[in-house]
Design a protein around this motif. Sequence first.
Motif: not given
Length: 297
Positions: A282-291
């Motif tokens: 789930e992209v929504g749960r990826w680390p903020a810096f990656v997003v």
Amino acid sequence: LVGIKQAGLQEIYFGGDDPLLASTGVAGVYGRSGAFERVVGGLFRALARLRPGGAEVRDFPPVMSRAHLEACGYARQFPHLAAAVHTLMPVEEEGRQDHTASGQATDLVLTPAACYPLYPLLGKRGAIPQAGVIFDTRCYCFRREPSERADRLQAFRMQEFVCVGPERVALTFRNLWIPKMQSFADSLGLESSLVPAKDPFFGRMAPYLAQSQLDQGLKFELVCPVASARHETAVFSFNYHQDHFGLAWGLRDTQGITSHSACVGTGIDRLAMALFRAHGPEVGRWPAFVVRALGLN
Ligand code: AMP
Ligand code: ZN
């Protein structure tokens, strides 16, 4: 984490309920999901931000001139990976039509790497400036390597930064991009390592060609876990071709010296898979810096 469901159809999951790569019935040829393509879009945008000033953009189709691919030696060195386009028109044989034959050859092959269509075009442009020329190319590539492994596709996207210029300019470009791509991988939360690499040459001379490539340090790869945590696969490649393409296409600098070239290739689909493997389905749960790095917020 990675699941390959096989009930005649191969689908690739990276932990979630929906396949990221959906079966087409052929190993290594998949349909991509919306979530996967969202990440792919982010990767293309992030790579465009890394593009050196003055680089010319070339977006090539998945087919190219067969004559061009043959002229640069690809058909000789990698005939097992190269594939040509044939029509399905039956071949006339002794007055009867043979419907089982592969059909009639055309002047097209499937493009095996994003930089191959570039060099013949450059050959028509006159002398290469002493500072070199830089391109940002991309292409949907094909290589005939069917495999059940999720990280080995037959049809996949490749983006490349390419430099053509005097020997020192091309080699410096290649070397400069190794740490740049290492930082890019870091910025995406991927743990990568740099390894010397060789191409999968064909034929009797293959071991010698591969050894010479290693001995001369012509190819390096940044590898990271793509399909499984235990197995690392190349995501970025750093190639120094010496004067291979310069000689094939008569590329010369303003002093009349044959040009050298280098390319930095990113396997877009592999990189997207590595991200899903590292950060979850789930992209929504990826680390903020990656997003943020992918501009997906
Ligand atoms: P190469 O020209 O072999 O150095 O390939 C350039 C990049 O394309 C590699 O670093 C990979 O990331 C990607 N690539 C090569 N072959 C495949 C494949 N069979 N499936 C997916 N990606 C690939
Ligand atoms: Zn290339």
